[in-house]
Design a protein around this motif. Structure first.
Motif, PDB file in Angstrom:
ATOM      1  N   GLU A   1      33.472  42.664  10.959  1.00  0.00           N
ATOM      2  CA  GLU A   1      33.863  44.025  11.359  1.00  0.00           C
ATOM      3  C   GLU A   1      35.376  44.203  11.284  1.00  0.00           C
ATOM      4  O   GLU A   1      35.868  45.250  10.842  1.00  0.00           O
ATOM      5  N   GLU A   2      36.106  43.170  11.715  1.00  0.00           N
ATOM      6  CA  GLU A   2      37.572  43.242  11.665  1.00  0.00           C
ATOM      7  C   GLU A   2      38.073  43.218  10.231  1.00  0.00           C
ATOM      8  O   GLU A   2      39.001  43.955   9.874  1.00  0.00           O
TER       9      GLU A   2
ATOM     10  N   ILE B   1      36.496  44.259   7.477  1.00  0.00           N
ATOM     11  CA  ILE B   1      36.159  45.516   6.790  1.00  0.00           C
ATOM     12  C   ILE B   1      37.044  46.649   7.290  1.00  0.00           C
ATOM     13  O   ILE B   1      37.552  47.459   6.498  1.00  0.00           O
ATOM     14  N   THR B   2      37.261  46.721   8.603  1.00  0.00           N
ATOM     15  CA  THR B   2      38.099  47.789   9.157  1.00  0.00           C
ATOM     16  C   THR B   2      39.530  47.670   8.656  1.00  0.00           C
ATOM     17  O   THR B   2      40.148  48.659   8.247  1.00  0.00           O
ATOM     18  N   ALA B   3      40.071  46.453   8.668  1.00  0.00           N
ATOM     19  CA  ALA B   3      41.431  46.250   8.172  1.00  0.00           C
ATOM     20  C   ALA B   3      41.521  46.586   6.689  1.00  0.00           C
ATOM     21  O   ALA B   3      42.496  47.203   6.235  1.00  0.00           O
ATOM     22  N   ASP B   4      40.502  46.218   5.933  1.00  0.00           N
ATOM     23  CA  ASP B   4      40.469  46.492   4.501  1.00  0.00           C
ATOM     24  C   ASP B   4      40.513  47.995   4.238  1.00  0.00           C
ATOM     25  O   ASP B   4      41.276  48.479   3.397  1.00  0.00           O
ATOM     26  N   ARG B   5      39.717  48.743   4.995  1.00  0.00           N
ATOM     27  CA  ARG B   5      39.674  50.208   4.813  1.00  0.00           C
ATOM     28  C   ARG B   5      40.992  50.865   5.204  1.00  0.00           C
ATOM     29  O   ARG B   5      41.403  51.871   4.613  1.00  0.00           O
ATOM     30  N   GLU B   6      41.643  50.292   6.221  1.00  0.00           N
ATOM     31  CA  GLU B   6      42.883  50.885   6.724  1.00  0.00           C
ATOM     32  C   GLU B   6      44.121  50.350   6.027  1.00  0.00           C
ATOM     33  O   GLU B   6      45.242  50.773   6.333  1.00  0.00           O
TER      34      GLU B   6
ATOM     35  N   THR C   1      43.419  41.229   1.947  1.00  0.00           N
ATOM     36  CA  THR C   1      43.339  41.691   3.336  1.00  0.00           C
ATOM     37  C   THR C   1      43.615  40.535   4.292  1.00  0.00           C
ATOM     38  O   THR C   1      44.236  40.715   5.342  1.00  0.00           O
TER      39      THR C   1
END
Length: 322
Positions: A130-131, A133-138, A208
């Protein structure tokens, strides 16, 4: 008598005496205002070194850590899945069929201890993915240990702890925001999982998670800022990349960057069972490091040639005067 008194009474010779000398040197170094970097190789987290190491961190006797990716993640595995671990004290007697049976039960063996894949590895994968993917998107990038710090601080695992949290060294490090370096993270279980999620497209940008070269740059920055104010000692458990990577920062600063005024490591101790005569760098005696510009003539140097799972907890208890 406490452990310090016991060791001083009984540990008079050979590796036992070396343990006492190294511990006394450790105390002198830290009590005089020095900092200590500890390196973790082997399977020290699965050996539950956190029971003693976490308290060393809390009491400001450890100020930075370099560890393998396995030691980083296996402390968390133990934190959330300890009740599912299995000990195999007769591991020397296991046949290939016995090992296959463990594989079929998803029990990954480390000497006498089996780590449960589903309860440990996959549970941590779910949380850290989850961390990632979220960092990747942001468009954010973090080091491997920083992602685990984020997982711990986010409280996602708090309801799953199966040991006393005070016995997790990574949790203690997170609470102190301790500087960590994890060279070669890619060969660890989570590193393999990250590669898989990049291949499958769950994570779009492989960068990332920040890399080993960036870890070296951050170590150089930390050492350059810290060492002139507080001499930095080097306490090495085992060998391998966990120790080889960080100790090289000093000759890099001197020889590759031509920087003057950067102090050498101010204390050195290694717990090792490696054999020098095989050409093993992990087993090299401390004086060899003088030729590489890592240690000086007068640097306090110690080597305890023994089992780190025995020596390290004893030495830490000695330093803490338990």
């Amino acid at each position: 008598m406490n452990i310090r008194e016991f060791c001083r009474t009984h540990f008079k010779h050979f590796n036992a005496a070396a343990l006492v000398d190294a511990a006394d040197g450790y105390i002198r170094h830290v009590d005089s205002g020095g900092k200590m970097l500890v390196t973790l190789a082997g399977a020290m987290s699965t050996a539950e070194l956190g029971i003693s190491l976490a308290e060393m961190i809390r009491q400001d006797r450890v100020h930075a850590i370099s560890c393998t990716g396995a030691n980083l993640e296996e402390d968390l595995f133990n934190l959330v899945a300890h009740a599912f671990y299995e000990r195999v004290p007769h591991y020397r007697d296991l046949t290939p069929k016995d090992e296959q049976a463990l594989l079929e039960r998803h029990m990954n063996r480390v000497t006498d201890t089996c780590i449960p894949e589903m309860e440990a590895m996959r549970r941590i994968e779910t949380a850290v993915l989850e961390e990632w993917i979220t960092a990747d998107r942001e468009g954010r990038r973090h080091f491997p240990h920083e992602f685990l710090y984020r997982v711990l601080r986010g409280g996602k695992l708090a309801g799953s702890y199966q040991i006393d949290p005070k016995n997790s060294w990574l949790l203690a490090a997170c609470e102190k925001n301790l500087p960590l370096w994890v060279p070669g993270w890619e060969d660890a279980t989570l590193g393999n999982m990250y590669a898989g999620h990049c291949i499958s497209g769950d994570v779009k940008n492989v960068h990332t998670v920040r890399t080993g070269i960036e870890y070296m740059i951050s170590l150089a920055e930390w050492y350059t800022e810290t060492a002139p104010r507080s001499p930095v000692g080097f306490f090495q458990i085992g060998g391998g990349i966990a120790g080889d990577f960080p100790i090289c920062v000093v000759p890099m600063l001197h020889q590759d960057l031509q920087r003057t005024g950067v102090p050498l490591w101010a204390y050195f101790c290694q717990i090792s069972d490696s054999t020098t005569s095989y050409g093993s760098y992990s087993g090299a005696v401390p004086n060899e490091k003088i030729t590489w510009g890592k240690l000086g003539l007068d640097t306090p140097k110690f080597i305890v040639e023994s089992d780190a799972s025995i020596v390290a907890p004893l030495l830490f208890a000695y330093v803490l005067n338990q």
